[in-house]
Design a protein around this motif. Structure first.
Motif, PDB file in Angstrom:
ATOM      1  N   ASP A  43       0.823  -1.211   0.000  1.00 46.12           N
ATOM      2  CA  ASP A  43       0.000   0.000   0.000  1.00 46.12           C
ATOM      3  C   ASP A  43       0.857   1.261   0.000  1.00 46.12           C
ATOM      4  O   ASP A  43       0.321   2.368  -0.144  1.00 46.12           O
ATOM      5  CB  ASP A  43      -0.922   0.030   1.223  1.00 46.12           C
ATOM      6  N   SER A  44       2.158   1.119   0.172  1.00 49.20           N
ATOM      7  CA  SER A  44       3.054   2.273   0.206  1.00 49.20           C
ATOM      8  C   SER A  44       3.015   3.006  -1.129  1.00 49.20           C
ATOM      9  O   SER A  44       3.274   2.406  -2.182  1.00 49.20           O
ATOM     10  CB  SER A  44       4.486   1.837   0.515  1.00 49.20           C
ATOM     11  N   ALA A  45       2.652   4.263  -1.094  1.00 51.66           N
ATOM     12  CA  ALA A  45       2.485   5.083  -2.307  1.00 51.66           C
ATOM     13  C   ALA A  45       2.060   6.474  -1.859  1.00 51.66           C
ATOM     14  O   ALA A  45       1.885   6.726  -0.666  1.00 51.66           O
ATOM     15  CB  ALA A  45       1.418   4.491  -3.228  1.00 51.66           C
ATOM     16  N   THR A  46       1.885   7.352  -2.821  1.00 49.93           N
ATOM     17  CA  THR A  46       1.285   8.659  -2.539  1.00 49.93           C
ATOM     18  C   THR A  46      -0.180   8.609  -2.931  1.00 49.93           C
ATOM     19  O   THR A  46      -0.533   8.109  -4.005  1.00 49.93           O
ATOM     20  CB  THR A  46       2.002   9.773  -3.311  1.00 49.93           C
ATOM     21  N   TYR A  47      -1.020   9.103  -2.044  1.00 48.85           N
ATOM     22  CA  TYR A  47      -2.464   9.098  -2.259  1.00 48.85           C
ATOM     23  C   TYR A  47      -2.937  10.530  -2.502  1.00 48.85           C
ATOM     24  O   TYR A  47      -2.678  11.421  -1.693  1.00 48.85           O
ATOM     25  CB  TYR A  47      -3.180   8.471  -1.074  1.00 48.85           C
ATOM     26  N   LEU A  48      -3.602  10.729  -3.626  1.00 49.11           N
ATOM     27  CA  LEU A  48      -4.049  12.055  -4.033  1.00 49.11           C
ATOM     28  C   LEU A  48      -5.566  12.141  -4.006  1.00 49.11           C
ATOM     29  O   LEU A  48      -6.253  11.213  -4.445  1.00 49.11           O
ATOM     30  CB  LEU A  48      -3.563  12.363  -5.454  1.00 49.11           C
ATOM     31  N   CYS A  49      -6.047  13.248  -3.500  1.00 46.99           N
ATOM     32  CA  CYS A  49      -7.466  13.559  -3.486  1.00 46.99           C
ATOM     33  C   CYS A  49      -7.722  14.631  -4.547  1.00 46.99           C
ATOM     34  O   CYS A  49      -6.929  15.576  -4.670  1.00 46.99           O
ATOM     35  CB  CYS A  49      -7.832  14.070  -2.095  1.00 46.99           C
ATOM     36  N   ALA A  50      -8.788  14.492  -5.316  1.00 47.50           N
ATOM     37  CA  ALA A  50      -9.080  15.472  -6.360  1.00 47.50           C
ATOM     38  C   ALA A  50     -10.576  15.752  -6.391  1.00 47.50           C
ATOM     39  O   ALA A  50     -11.387  14.828  -6.330  1.00 47.50           O
ATOM     40  CB  ALA A  50      -8.615  14.967  -7.725  1.00 47.50           C
ATOM     41  N   VAL A  51     -10.912  17.021  -6.502  1.00 48.03           N
ATOM     42  CA  VAL A  51     -12.315  17.453  -6.440  1.00 48.03           C
ATOM     43  C   VAL A  51     -12.742  18.016  -7.794  1.00 48.03           C
ATOM     44  O   VAL A  51     -12.018  18.810  -8.391  1.00 48.03           O
ATOM     45  CB  VAL A  51     -12.481  18.528  -5.345  1.00 48.03           C
ATOM     46  N   ASN A  52     -13.904  17.615  -8.243  1.00 51.92           N
ATOM     47  CA  ASN A  52     -14.494  18.127  -9.478  1.00 51.92           C
ATOM     48  C   ASN A  52     -15.622  19.075  -9.090  1.00 51.92           C
ATOM     49  O   ASN A  52     -16.686  18.635  -8.664  1.00 51.92           O
ATOM     50  CB  ASN A  52     -15.029  16.974 -10.321  1.00 51.92           C
TER      51      ASN A  52
END
Lengths: 111, 113
Positions: A84-93
């Motif tokens: 699960d190691s990674a960068t997690y990005l949140c994006a809003v429309n």
């Protein structure tokens, strides 16, 4: 202008822990919110898409919630694994066409 | 389906040179996008298109141009490359409608020296 903030910027947890990543946004008039995973040097992989009328979405060990009124979303990862190691990005429309991204949370899950 | 493909994967340019980043999608999506990602920053929108023949500027369009002659292809042109354009460039697409999921290509890593 929509501002998207992700806290924490970095997180390190031991394998097996449950964890929560946070995303907040300033303009609650959104169409949807999307969570992505990005591995180093790679592209973005879509994890979950929550429409504005929904409160949560689940996929395997991942659960994303959305509270439009408070401008918040959380990504819950159960029983974390080193993979699960990674960068997690949140994006809003909130425009109907393009996404506004946060800067991401860098997650490290240690064995 | 291959999804969204981008070429090249890596490129080094000298200041003042020009190049075109290629993007193709095979999902028959109307909407296509170009984003750039700088270290420690979120992705920023450069240009987008809602269909063949229609393009519009995003947040950071200066120094770039686009065209959309077909549904499948959305190339990004850099004229007179500058060090500030060193970045990772991502192409994305989604289907018609305001609530569709966006799909991203693998990215092009560009260095301008």
């Amino acid at each position: 202008k929509q501002e998207v903030t992700q806290i924490p910027a970095a997180l390190s947890v031991p394998e097996g822990e449950n964890l929560v990543l946070n995303c907040s946004f300033t303009d609650s008039a959104i169409y949807n919110l999307q969570w992505f995973r990005q591995d180093p040097g790679k592209g973005l992989t879509s994890l979950l898409l929550i429409q504005s009328s929904q409160r949560e979405q689940t996929s395997g060990r991942l659960n994303a919630s959305l509270d439009k009124s408070s401008g918040r979303s959380t990504l819950y990862i159960a029983a974390s694994q080193p993979g699960d190691s990674a960068t997690y990005l949140c994006a809003v429309n909130n425009s109907g066409y393009a996404l506004n991204f946060g800067k991401g949370t860098s997650l490290l899950v240690t064995p | 389906n291959a999804g969204v493909t981008q070429t090249p994967k890596f490129r080094i340019l000298k200041i003042g040179q020009s190049m075109t980043l290629q993007c193709t999608q095979d999902m028959n999506h109307n909407y296509m996008y170009w984003y750039r990602q700088d270290p420690g920053m979120g992705l920023k929108l450069i240009y987008y298109s809602v269909g063949a023949g229609i393009t519009d500027k995003g947040e950071v369009p200066n120094g770039y141009n686009v065209s959309r002659s077909t549904t499948e292809d959305f190339p990004l042109r850099l004229e007179l490359a500058a060090p500030s354009q060193t970045s990772v460039y991502f192409c994305a697409s989604r289907s018609r409608g305001q609530s569709g999921e966006q799909y991203f290509g693998p990215g092009t890593r560009l260095t301008v020296t």
